[in-house]
Design an enzyme around this catalytic site. Structure first.
Site, PDB file in Angstrom:
ATOM      1  N   ASN A  48       4.955   6.021   3.259  1.00 19.51           N
ATOM      2  CA  ASN A  48       4.174   6.678   2.207  1.00 19.51           C
ATOM      3  C   ASN A  48       3.961   8.179   2.383  1.00 19.51           C
ATOM      4  O   ASN A  48       3.230   8.786   1.619  1.00 19.51           O
ATOM      5  CB  ASN A  48       2.820   5.980   2.074  1.00 19.51           C
ATOM      6  CG  ASN A  48       3.003   4.511   1.750  1.00 19.51           C
ATOM      7  OD1 ASN A  48       3.788   4.169   0.873  1.00 19.51           O
ATOM      8  ND2 ASN A  48       2.323   3.643   2.481  1.00 19.51           N
ATOM      9  N   THR A  49       4.556   8.767   3.407  1.00 20.75           N
ATOM     10  CA  THR A  49       4.539  10.224   3.543  1.00 20.75           C
ATOM     11  C   THR A  49       5.985  10.672   3.399  1.00 20.75           C
ATOM     12  O   THR A  49       6.832  10.265   4.209  1.00 20.75           O
ATOM     13  CB  THR A  49       3.965  10.650   4.916  1.00 20.75           C
ATOM     14  OG1 THR A  49       2.590  10.269   4.951  1.00 20.75           O
ATOM     15  CG2 THR A  49       4.077  12.147   5.146  1.00 20.75           C
TER      16      THR A  49
ATOM     17  N   PHE B 245      -1.781   8.149   4.230  1.00 21.37           N
ATOM     18  CA  PHE B 245      -2.553   8.736   5.345  1.00 21.37           C
ATOM     19  C   PHE B 245      -3.826   9.432   4.861  1.00 21.37           C
ATOM     20  O   PHE B 245      -4.122  10.569   5.263  1.00 21.37           O
ATOM     21  CB  PHE B 245      -1.706   9.740   6.143  1.00 21.37           C
ATOM     22  CG  PHE B 245      -0.587   9.155   6.948  1.00 21.37           C
ATOM     23  CD1 PHE B 245      -0.546   7.802   7.272  1.00 21.37           C
ATOM     24  CD2 PHE B 245       0.443   9.970   7.408  1.00 21.37           C
ATOM     25  CE1 PHE B 245       0.498   7.270   8.020  1.00 21.37           C
ATOM     26  CE2 PHE B 245       1.488   9.452   8.173  1.00 21.37           C
ATOM     27  CZ  PHE B 245       1.507   8.102   8.466  1.00 21.37           C
TER      28      PHE B 245
ATOM     29  N   LYS C 277       5.693   3.846  17.039  1.00 16.57           N
ATOM     30  CA  LYS C 277       5.629   2.753  16.058  1.00 16.57           C
ATOM     31  C   LYS C 277       6.800   2.878  15.096  1.00 16.57           C
ATOM     32  O   LYS C 277       6.983   3.928  14.468  1.00 16.57           O
ATOM     33  CB  LYS C 277       4.309   2.795  15.297  1.00 16.57           C
ATOM     34  CG  LYS C 277       4.148   1.619  14.335  1.00 16.57           C
ATOM     35  CD  LYS C 277       2.723   1.475  13.865  1.00 16.57           C
ATOM     36  CE  LYS C 277       2.569   0.340  12.872  1.00 16.57           C
ATOM     37  NZ  LYS C 277       1.193   0.169  12.425  1.00 16.57           N
TER      38      LYS C 277
ATOM     39  N   ASN D 118       5.882  -1.436  11.377  1.00 16.62           N
ATOM     40  CA  ASN D 118       5.083  -0.953  10.249  1.00 16.62           C
ATOM     41  C   ASN D 118       5.404  -1.824   9.021  1.00 16.62           C
ATOM     42  O   ASN D 118       6.105  -2.828   9.131  1.00 16.62           O
ATOM     43  CB  ASN D 118       5.412   0.526   9.997  1.00 16.62           C
ATOM     44  CG  ASN D 118       4.189   1.281   9.502  1.00 16.62           C
ATOM     45  OD1 ASN D 118       3.489   0.820   8.594  1.00 16.62           O
ATOM     46  ND2 ASN D 118       3.920   2.440  10.090  1.00 16.62           N
TER      47      ASN D 118
ATOM     48  N   ASN E 119       0.838  -1.205   0.000  1.00 13.33           N
ATOM     49  CA  ASN E 119       0.000   0.000   0.000  1.00 13.33           C
ATOM     50  C   ASN E 119       0.866   1.245   0.000  1.00 13.33           C
ATOM     51  O   ASN E 119       1.954   1.278   0.563  1.00 13.33           O
ATOM     52  CB  ASN E 119      -0.967  -0.011   1.193  1.00 13.33           C
ATOM     53  CG  ASN E 119      -0.391   0.669   2.411  1.00 13.33           C
ATOM     54  OD1 ASN E 119      -0.461   1.884   2.561  1.00 13.33           O
ATOM     55  ND2 ASN E 119       0.236  -0.118   3.291  1.00 13.33           N
TER      56      ASN E 119
ATOM     57  N   SER F   8       5.671   5.212   8.593  1.00 16.48           N
ATOM     58  CA  SER F   8       5.006   4.893   7.325  1.00 16.48           C
ATOM     59  C   SER F   8       5.918   5.276   6.171  1.00 16.48           C
ATOM     60  O   SER F   8       6.497   6.366   6.162  1.00 16.48           O
ATOM     61  CB  SER F   8       3.693   5.660   7.208  1.00 16.48           C
ATOM     62  OG  SER F   8       3.264   5.613   5.860  1.00 16.48           O
TER      63      SER F   8
HETATM   64  C1  LIG Z   1      -3.566  -0.655   3.533  1.00  9.65           C
HETATM   65  C2  LIG Z   1      -2.755  -0.420   4.778  1.00  9.65           C
HETATM   66  C3  LIG Z   1      -2.799   0.812   5.398  1.00  9.65           C
HETATM   67  C4  LIG Z   1      -2.041   1.041   6.556  1.00  9.65           C
HETATM   68  N1  LIG Z   1      -2.113   2.252   7.169  1.00  9.65           N
HETATM   69  C5  LIG Z   1      -1.423   2.472   8.306  1.00  9.65           C
HETATM   70  C6  LIG Z   1      -1.516   3.714   8.979  1.00  9.65           C
HETATM   71  O1  LIG Z   1      -2.240   4.618   8.565  1.00  9.65           O
HETATM   72  N2  LIG Z   1      -0.758   3.885  10.094  1.00  9.65           N
HETATM   73  C7  LIG Z   1       0.041   2.898  10.608  1.00  9.65           C
HETATM   74  O2  LIG Z   1       0.681   3.094  11.638  1.00  9.65           O
HETATM   75  N3  LIG Z   1       0.141   1.704   9.987  1.00  9.65           N
HETATM   76  C8  LIG Z   1      -0.571   1.473   8.853  1.00  9.65           C
HETATM   77  N4  LIG Z   1      -0.479   0.251   8.230  1.00  9.65           N
HETATM   78  C9  LIG Z   1       0.456  -0.763   8.780  1.00  9.65           C
HETATM   79  C10 LIG Z   1      -0.226  -1.785   9.692  1.00  9.65           C
HETATM   80  O3  LIG Z   1      -0.760  -1.180  10.841  1.00  9.65           O
HETATM   81  C11 LIG Z   1       0.785  -2.876  10.116  1.00  9.65           C
HETATM   82  O4  LIG Z   1       1.812  -2.266  10.874  1.00  9.65           O
HETATM   83  C12 LIG Z   1       1.422  -3.580   8.930  1.00  9.65           C
HETATM   84  O5  LIG Z   1       0.482  -3.777   7.896  1.00  9.65           O
HETATM   85  C13 LIG Z   1       1.998  -4.955   9.320  1.00  9.65           C
HETATM   86  O6  LIG Z   1       0.998  -5.803   9.830  1.00  9.65           O
HETATM   87  P1  LIG Z   1       0.247  -6.924   8.945  1.00  9.65           P
HETATM   88  O7  LIG Z   1       1.300  -7.751   8.278  1.00  9.65           O
HETATM   89  O8  LIG Z   1      -0.588  -7.682   9.945  1.00  9.65           O
HETATM   90  O9  LIG Z   1      -0.588  -6.192   7.970  1.00  9.65           O
HETATM   91  C14 LIG Z   1      -1.232   0.012   7.085  1.00  9.65           C
HETATM   92  C15 LIG Z   1      -1.204  -1.242   6.452  1.00  9.65           C
HETATM   93  C16 LIG Z   1      -1.957  -1.475   5.320  1.00  9.65           C
HETATM   94  C17 LIG Z   1      -1.912  -2.831   4.670  1.00  9.65           C
END
Ligand SMILES: Cc1cc2nc3c(=O)[nH]c(=O)nc-3n(C[C@H](O)[C@H](O)[C@H](O)COP(=O)(O)O)c2cc1C
Length: 356
Positions: free
Chosen positions: A185-186, A119, A221, A250, A115, A183
């Site tokens: 992406n910012t 944000f 985080k 993350n 992704n 993140s």
């Molecule tokens: C589509 C998407 C959007 C995410 N948005 C955020 C976010 O806004 N803030 C954040 O701290 N982590 C965000 N994450 C990261 C997740 O909270 C998590 O740390 C990461 O996906 C690893 O866990 P997983 O393998 O269970 O998905 C996002 C993940 C995905 C897939």
């Protein structure tokens, strides 16, 4: 059941499916009989699964990771589905639409997602209003974390002010808060993990928190792509400024070991993140007494147990929920209870602290 619906869902655009599913979960959240029905099937309330961390009581140690319910539109549904806590966000001080679409990609062969949402969220003011409305409807049965990010329009040098603005607006609604500096992406955000910038951010935010009548836990985080030296520097800082815990990790910008040939930028989550997330957890638990919330690639009860055994106090998941479906939490919580029975351990906390 989910195995029947999944091929249909996975045949559609990932973000469109996300929006439909979120609308359905939000609908459920506003209808008590539906919540009760789902709760009856999915929720396991068993004292053996309870745990207490950061001075908060969690009915079970498995939480919803940030990013799925960024705007807090479906809060009560998550606990009905069996999550032991919910983290909303990332919330930014200003509402923002995020990066251009497409920005969410499935990698089914790898059981992963990429992704670069950037944000997208309705901003602290509107989300605070929604949290107030949920509270008036009876609040949340599980702890609520609020994950904060930096608005894209705010220059990096002014990041502390941006986080602080969100924190002020949301303070009364969260049980704990997370500074998301990880993140991918910012633009520039992960530079906030650098020592000087992080210190400035943490000092500002801690100052606010400590001046409140009731202090609340602040967590940080972190990314999985940091070196051990960078992690050491972060640990030194967070311990100095009484940050209460770390969420690791993350998404990753790495692409090692993928079966799918993919050329999309953004953060990778799901199974390919599992090993690195576990490695970071192990490093952290060896190098700090701070509680660690482990996230990244958790899909099964074995994954949950492995993290708890490696020293995590809580776990979170996002991508596992997309691949395994809404019954995942029931399976995980049942699986945990089965393990306790098998090892004749009274509670999860005894199991974690016990030998082996
Ligand atoms: C589509 C998407 C959007 C995410 N948005 C955020 C976010 O806004 N803030 C954040 O701290 N982590 C965000 N994450 C990261 C997740 O909270 C998590 O740390 C990461 O996906 C690893 O866990 P997983 O393998 O269970 O998905 C996002 C993940 C995905 C897939």
């Amino acid at each position: 059941m989910y195995s029947l619906v999944k091929p249909l869902l996975f045949g559609q655009d990932p973000e469109a499916v996300h929006d439909w599913v979120m609308a359905a979960l939000a609908f459920v959240g506003h209808h008590r009989p539906l919540l009760q029905l789902i709760g009856t099937f999915c929720q396991i309330r068993d004292p053996r699964l309870e745990t207490e961390v950061f001075g908060l009581k969690f009915p079970n140690p498995i939480g919803l990771a940030a990013g799925l319910d960024k705007n807090a539109i479906a809060l009560p549904t998550w606990s009905a589905l069996g999550f032991g806590f919910v983290e909303i966000g990332s919330v930014t001080a200003f509402a923002q639409s995020g990066n251009p679409k497409p920005r969410l990609f499935r990698l089914p062969q790898d059981e992963a997602l990429i992704n670069r949402m950037g944000f997208n969220n309705q901003g602290a003011t509107e989300i605070a209003e929604r949290l107030r409305a949920w509270r008036e409807q009876g609040g949340l049965a599980v702890p609520l974390g609020i994950n904060l990010g930096k608005s894209k329009v705010t220059p990096l040098e002014e990041a502390p002010r941006d986080y602080l603005q969100s924190l002020e607006q949301l303070w009364e609604y969260g049980d704990y808060f997370v500074l998301n500096v990880s993140s991918p992406n910012t633009p520039g955000l992960r530079q906030l993990q650098d020592k000087e910038k992080l210190e400035e951010l943490v000092v500002g935010v801690r100052g606010f928190a400590q001046a409140q009548p009731h202090d609340k836990p602040l967590l940080l985080k972190i990314a999985p792509d940091l070196s051990w030296q960078q992690i050491d520097e972060i640990l030194e800082l967070v311990e100095r400024y009484s940050i209460r815990g770390i969420i690791a990790t993350n998404t990753t910008v790495g692409r090692e070991g993928l079966k799918t040939r993919v050329n999309e930028s953004g953060g990778l989550s799901g199974k390919p993140l599992r090993e690195r997330s576990l490695e970071v957890l192990r490093y952290l638990t060896q190098h700090t007494p701070l509680p660690i919330v482990s996230v990244g690639g958790i899909f099964s009860v074995e994954d949950v147990l492995e993290r708890l055994k490696a020293g995590a106090v809580l776990v979170q998941l996002y991508t596992g929920f997309i691949y395994e479906g809404p019954a995942l939490l029931l399976r995980l919580n049942r699986g945990l209870l089965r393990h306790l029975e098998q090892y004749q351990t009274r509670t999860l906390q005894d199991f974690i602290q016990g030998p082996g």
